[in-house]
Design a protein around this motif. Structure first.
Motif, mmCIF file in Angstrom:
data_model
loop_
_atom_site.group_PDB
_atom_site.id
_atom_site.type_symbol
_atom_site.label_atom_id
_atom_site.label_comp_id
_atom_site.label_asym_id
_atom_site.label_seq_id
_atom_site.Cartn_x
_atom_site.Cartn_y
_atom_site.Cartn_z
ATOM 1 N N ARG A 96 79.158 84.514 1.119
ATOM 2 C CA ARG A 96 78.560 85.506 2.023
ATOM 3 C C ARG A 96 77.058 85.296 2.144
ATOM 4 O O ARG A 96 76.349 86.144 2.687
ATOM 5 C CB ARG A 96 78.860 86.913 1.505
ATOM 6 C CG ARG A 96 80.334 87.164 1.304
ATOM 7 C CD ARG A 96 80.621 88.436 0.556
ATOM 8 N NE ARG A 96 80.957 89.547 1.422
ATOM 9 C CZ ARG A 96 81.318 90.748 1.003
ATOM 10 N NH1 ARG A 96 81.375 90.987 -0.303
ATOM 11 N NH2 ARG A 96 81.625 91.712 1.836
ATOM 12 N N ALA A 97 76.580 84.185 1.641
ATOM 13 C CA ALA A 97 75.161 83.838 1.730
ATOM 14 C C ALA A 97 75.019 82.517 2.473
ATOM 15 O O ALA A 97 75.925 81.682 2.470
ATOM 16 C CB ALA A 97 74.554 83.728 0.338
ATOM 17 N N SER A 98 73.874 82.332 3.100
ATOM 18 C CA SER A 98 73.625 81.095 3.847
ATOM 19 C C SER A 98 72.479 80.277 3.249
ATOM 20 O O SER A 98 72.255 79.143 3.662
ATOM 21 C CB SER A 98 73.307 81.412 5.316
ATOM 22 O OG SER A 98 72.186 82.288 5.405
ATOM 23 N N SER A 99 71.749 80.851 2.297
ATOM 24 C CA SER A 99 70.629 80.139 1.680
ATOM 25 C C SER A 99 70.384 80.712 0.292
ATOM 26 O O SER A 99 71.011 81.702 -0.114
ATOM 27 C CB SER A 99 69.363 80.281 2.530
ATOM 28 O OG SER A 99 68.822 81.590 2.408
ATOM 29 N N LYS A 100 69.438 80.118 -0.431
ATOM 30 C CA LYS A 100 69.132 80.570 -1.783
ATOM 31 C C LYS A 100 68.320 81.863 -1.798
ATOM 32 O O LYS A 100 68.025 82.402 -2.867
ATOM 33 C CB LYS A 100 68.368 79.475 -2.542
ATOM 34 C CG LYS A 100 69.215 78.236 -2.814
ATOM 35 C CD LYS A 100 68.411 77.154 -3.488
ATOM 36 C CE LYS A 100 68.100 77.491 -4.941
ATOM 37 N NZ LYS A 100 69.300 77.506 -5.772
ATOM 38 N N THR A 101 67.965 82.371 -0.613
ATOM 39 C CA THR A 101 67.186 83.615 -0.535
ATOM 40 C C THR A 101 67.924 84.736 0.198
ATOM 41 O O THR A 101 67.339 85.781 0.457
ATOM 42 C CB THR A 101 65.839 83.361 0.168
ATOM 43 O OG1 THR A 101 66.082 82.872 1.492
ATOM 44 C CG2 THR A 101 65.012 82.346 -0.607
ATOM 45 N N THR A 102 69.190 84.527 0.532
ATOM 46 C CA THR A 102 69.934 85.511 1.344
ATOM 47 C C THR A 102 69.939 86.891 0.697
ATOM 48 O O THR A 102 69.724 87.912 1.377
ATOM 49 C CB THR A 102 71.372 85.035 1.583
ATOM 50 O OG1 THR A 102 71.350 83.821 2.339
ATOM 51 C CG2 THR A 102 72.177 86.083 2.336
ATOM 52 N N TYR A 103 70.205 86.961 -0.599
ATOM 53 C CA TYR A 103 70.304 88.261 -1.278
ATOM 54 C C TYR A 103 68.966 88.996 -1.268
ATOM 55 O O TYR A 103 68.894 90.185 -0.929
ATOM 56 C CB TYR A 103 70.791 88.054 -2.703
ATOM 57 C CG TYR A 103 70.903 89.311 -3.543
ATOM 58 C CD1 TYR A 103 71.565 90.437 -3.073
ATOM 59 C CD2 TYR A 103 70.355 89.362 -4.827
ATOM 60 C CE1 TYR A 103 71.668 91.585 -3.853
ATOM 61 C CE2 TYR A 103 70.466 90.503 -5.604
ATOM 62 C CZ TYR A 103 71.109 91.610 -5.123
ATOM 63 O OH TYR A 103 71.213 92.745 -5.892
ATOM 64 N N ILE A 104 67.898 88.301 -1.617
ATOM 65 C CA ILE A 104 66.570 88.928 -1.615
ATOM 66 C C ILE A 104 66.192 89.373 -0.209
ATOM 67 O O ILE A 104 65.630 90.470 -0.018
ATOM 68 C CB ILE A 104 65.520 87.957 -2.181
ATOM 69 C CG1 ILE A 104 65.692 87.825 -3.702
ATOM 70 C CG2 ILE A 104 64.114 88.422 -1.849
ATOM 71 C CD1 ILE A 104 65.460 89.110 -4.474
ATOM 72 N N GLU A 105 66.486 88.568 0.781
ATOM 73 C CA GLU A 105 66.188 88.954 2.166
ATOM 74 C C GLU A 105 66.946 90.220 2.551
ATOM 75 O O GLU A 105 66.408 91.089 3.263
ATOM 76 C CB GLU A 105 66.541 87.807 3.108
ATOM 77 C CG GLU A 105 65.609 86.607 2.975
ATOM 78 C CD GLU A 105 66.126 85.392 3.713
ATOM 79 O OE1 GLU A 105 67.205 85.488 4.358
ATOM 80 O OE2 GLU A 105 65.472 84.336 3.649
#
Length: 235
Positions: free
Chosen positions: A110-119
Motif C-alpha cells: 500500500r506504499a509507493s516509496s520509502k516515505t509514503t507512510y510519513i507523507e
C-alpha cells in the motif's frame, strides 16, 4: 487474488532491526513442512479508494481434515510489512493455526516509496481527512474479521490478534471494537499519550515518526519540539 511479494518495501532510513526473536519462535516438527505449507496471497476491498485495497498473506498446513482451525493475526511495526513476519507465520502454521498478516495503511504493497507512510501522516496533520496512524487500519481489521469469520476452514470463536509496536496498537484497538478477536496480545503496543506528556516520556514516540512532529513544530512557530507540540499531534 494476489501473488507473493518478491521484493518487500521497507520504509524509513533507519535499520530494520533484528529478526532473531521471530526466527527463534519454535516450530513444531512437521515432515516435509515446506511442501505441506499452503500460502494464500489476496486482497480485500475494505472501502473505496487506493488505500481500501487490503493486502493479506495467509499461511496454513495442507490438512485434509475438515475441522475448523483457530486463527492468529500478526501485525507488523512501523515502516515494515507483512512479509517481515513470515518466520512467525510459519511457526504458528506448523502448530495448526491459520496464520494471517496484512499490510497496514501506507505500508508494504500500500506504499509507493520509502516515505509514503510519513507523507500520509503529514497530510493527515495538515488536512485532517484520514487517520493513517491507527484508526484506518483498525477499520481494515474489522473487515478482515468479516472475511475470516466466513471462511469454512476457520473457527470464528477462536480468532486471536497480536502485533509489535504500531501493530500492537492496531491489535489493541481492533480487539476493543470487534469482539470476534477473542484474544489480544499487544507487544510493546500500549501507548498512553497523556501519561507520556504528563511524565515527560514522549521522546521515543516523537523519534519514531519525527518528520510529523517537525511539521507540527513549524506550524506551531516553535524552535524545538516540546510537550505542547506533542499534545497537539497526539491528544
Amino acid at each position: 487474488q494476489g501473488s507473493p511479494v518478491k521484493e518487500p518495501l521497507y520504509q524509513g532510513n533507519g535499520p530494520l532491526g533484528l529478526r532473531e526473536a521471530m526466527e527463534s519462535c519454535p516450530r513444531k516438527e512437521v515432515d516435509n513442512f515446506q511442501e505441506k505449507l499452503v500460502e494464500e496471497n489476496f486482497y480485500l476491498m475494505t472501502e473505496s479508494g487506493e488505500q481500501g485495497r487490503l493486502p493479506v498473506l495467509l499461511l496454513k498446513l495442507n490438512d485434509t481434515a475438515p475441522e475448523r482451525k483457530p486463527v492468529v493475526v500478526i501485525l507488523h511495526s512501523s515502516y515494515k510489512c507483512k512479509e517481515w513476519l513470515r518466520p512467525l507465520l510459519e511457526a504458528y502454521a506448523s502448530r495448526g493455526y491459520i496464520a494471517v498478516a496484512i499490510d497496514s495503511r501506507y505500508h508494504g504493497e500500500r506504499a509507493s516509496s520509502k516515505t509514503t507512510y510519513i507523507e500520509a501522516l503529514n497530510s493527515a496533520w495538515r488536512n485532517g481527512d484520514t487517520m493513517p496512524f491507527i484508526f484506518d487500519t483498525v477499520w481494515d481489521l474489522i473487515k478482515l474479521g468479516d472475511y475470516l469469520s466466513a471462511r469454512e476452514d476457520v473457527d470464528p470463536s477462536r480468532i486471536g490478534i497480536t502485533g509489535e509496536s504500531l501493530g500492537g496498537m492496531h491489535a489493541w484497538f481492533a480487539a476493543f471494537v470487534d469482539t470476534r478477536y477473542s484474544v489480544v496480545v499487544p507487544i510493546i503496543g500500549v501507548q498512553g499519550f497523556q501519561w507520556a506528556i504528563d511524565n515527560d516520556k514522549w521522546q521515543a514516540r516523537v523519534d519514531s515518526i519525527k518528520p510529523l512532529f517537525e511539521e507540527a513544530r513549524i506550524d506551531s512557530g516553535k524552535s524545538e519540539i516540546d510537550a505542547e507540540v506533542v499534545k497537539k499531534v497526539t491528544i
